[in-house]
Design a protein around this motif. Sequence first.
Motif, PDB file in Angstrom:
ATOM      1  N   ASP A 249       0.822  -1.152   0.072  1.00 56.52           N
ATOM      2  CA  ASP A 249       0.181   0.188   0.164  1.00 56.52           C
ATOM      3  C   ASP A 249       0.820   1.312  -0.064  1.00 56.52           C
ATOM      4  N   TYR A 250       2.112   1.182   0.006  1.00 60.30           N
ATOM      5  CA  TYR A 250       3.219   2.259  -0.136  1.00 60.30           C
ATOM      6  C   TYR A 250       2.759   3.064  -1.292  1.00 60.30           C
ATOM      7  N   ARG A 262      -4.198   0.244  -1.109  1.00 63.66           N
ATOM      8  CA  ARG A 262      -4.562   1.387  -0.606  1.00 63.66           C
ATOM      9  C   ARG A 262      -5.974   1.661  -0.207  1.00 63.66           C
ATOM     10  N   TRP A 352       0.186  12.579  -1.103  1.00 62.67           N
ATOM     11  CA  TRP A 352      -0.602  11.413  -0.317  1.00 62.67           C
ATOM     12  C   TRP A 352       0.418  10.364   0.355  1.00 62.67           C
ATOM     13  N   GLY A 354       1.412   9.971   3.278  1.00 66.52           N
ATOM     14  CA  GLY A 354       1.098   9.784   4.408  1.00 66.52           C
ATOM     15  C   GLY A 354      -0.182   9.401   4.819  1.00 66.52           C
ATOM     16  N   ASP A 355      -1.311   9.571   3.803  1.00 68.50           N
ATOM     17  CA  ASP A 355      -2.627   9.191   4.078  1.00 68.50           C
ATOM     18  C   ASP A 355      -3.369   9.421   2.604  1.00 68.50           C
ATOM     19  N   ALA A 356      -3.752   8.305   1.960  1.00 69.79           N
ATOM     20  CA  ALA A 356      -4.287   8.129   0.763  1.00 69.79           C
ATOM     21  C   ALA A 356      -5.931   7.912   0.942  1.00 69.79           C
ATOM     22  N   ALA A 357      -6.353   8.248   2.190  1.00 68.06           N
ATOM     23  CA  ALA A 357      -7.827   8.103   2.287  1.00 68.06           C
ATOM     24  C   ALA A 357      -8.471   9.119   1.370  1.00 68.06           C
ATOM     25  N   GLY A 361      -7.499  10.937  -2.095  1.00 66.20           N
ATOM     26  CA  GLY A 361      -6.414  10.113  -2.268  1.00 66.20           C
ATOM     27  C   GLY A 361      -6.432   9.053  -3.205  1.00 66.20           C
ATOM     28  N   ALA A 455       6.588   8.324   5.952  1.00 65.68           N
ATOM     29  CA  ALA A 455       6.417   7.544   7.292  1.00 65.68           C
ATOM     30  C   ALA A 455       7.461   6.747   7.563  1.00 65.68           C
TER      31      ALA A 455
END
Length: 475
Positions: A249-250, A262, A352, A354-357, A361, A455
């Motif tokens: 998911d990176y 992701r 994105w 750090g956060d792909a929500a 994202g 991260a």
Amino acid sequence: MTGPSRSGRTRARLERLGPRTGRGRLLLVLLVAAAVTAFTATVPLLRGFFDLRVYYGTVHTWAHHGGRIYDYRVPGTVYGFTYPPFAAVAMLPLALLGRAAAIAVSLLVNLAALAAVLRILAGPGRWRHGWYRWALCLCLLALYEPLRDTFSFGQVNVVLLALVLVDCLLLTTGRGRWAGAGTGLAAAVKLTPVLFIGLMLLAGRRRAAAVATAVAAAATALAAWADPAASRFYWTEALWDTGRVGRLDYVSNQSLQGVLARLGETGRPWWASAVLLTLCVWAWRARRAVAAGDWPAAFALTGTAACLVSPITWVHHLVWLLPSFAVLVRAGHPRIAGALYAVLCTSVVWLWAGDAAGLDGFLGANAYVWVSLGLLFGLPTGQGRGARPPLARSASATAPAPSPVSPATTTAGDQPGSSSEAGAPAAATGAADGSVREGGRSPSSEPTGSTCPAAAKPQSSSARASSYTVNPPSA
């Protein structure tokens, strides 16, 4: 309207947009080069030749200290060698070099491979573009993120692309006796090029497919002879453990598997379904391209599909998209090529990291996947009948030329030389040499990190060592 006329009008429009005097063109090139230099020195993070450190440490430990290929880890990290064993055999010359010399050799080899790629993509009429277009092309190449990363990581992607494109050139020009050898070598180093062997089978080029398979098998057998334990471990364990390579998911993983991961969907049925659909689209479009004698488009589609179906496609793997941009320009679509190319220069996916929500994202963190899918579905094919490069024309000189009233209907299997120009004006093809210079920025602490800090250990793999040793030797 035929392909050549579109390409001719495209070149004419580009000529009118720029300065017409030699002094004006030189000034523009200098300004663009200065802007590119400022960008590469300040915006992207340098990678500190991290992957080259993996290759170098692995080979030195193996050759000089009796270590094992898949046990080496870069000091202070969990990252080690992930390629098939033959890759380590091919990199053995690094054992004779110091670190500085290894970096210099890496840069020279990548530059030579890039020159070969550009020569093939530009086709036999490459010199007609002149110094001005080539200078602007090199500036554009320096912006292309996958190529920047390939140089700065010390990666091997451009070398593999050059090997595969040599086969494309041989098939395009009807000189296919040794076609497949380059693809076989590339597939023995990394598994991504294996799909090109599938293309040869799909196109009915059984000899080329057999040559590629034989070369890959011979290289793999050589590695098994050199280190039986490493080969056994790789083919029975390491190959099937994607966790060794990194987190699915990176954000650097710009494959279909990365998109699903992701979204929180890590089940194999969803990924297998997506891969199957993608391969069906690839087979349909690539077969049509080959039937039209358009080998460059067929190879471009194959490189794009390989990036999509691979479980992990780091950003630097996307150098395989370069032939697609050359095909777009050749087909008279420079604006589309420029827009898609610009996306791959922006490092936008790292916003994105750090956060792909969320919807943003989903769209932004997977931007390079959307570009790959757009190329797979929309890349023009069938440009081969309009204008052949001189090499292809000489290879089929005995065949009657098709008339405007009765176009030729000979299939690619009957006339291997009838294909499109082996490339395109390199003005839209991709990235350069400035990505490895020191710009005062500290190297990213993450091997696949980019513009944004990542991260902690975003690509961390399984901490367990190889099954055939407990204490891996130090570098």
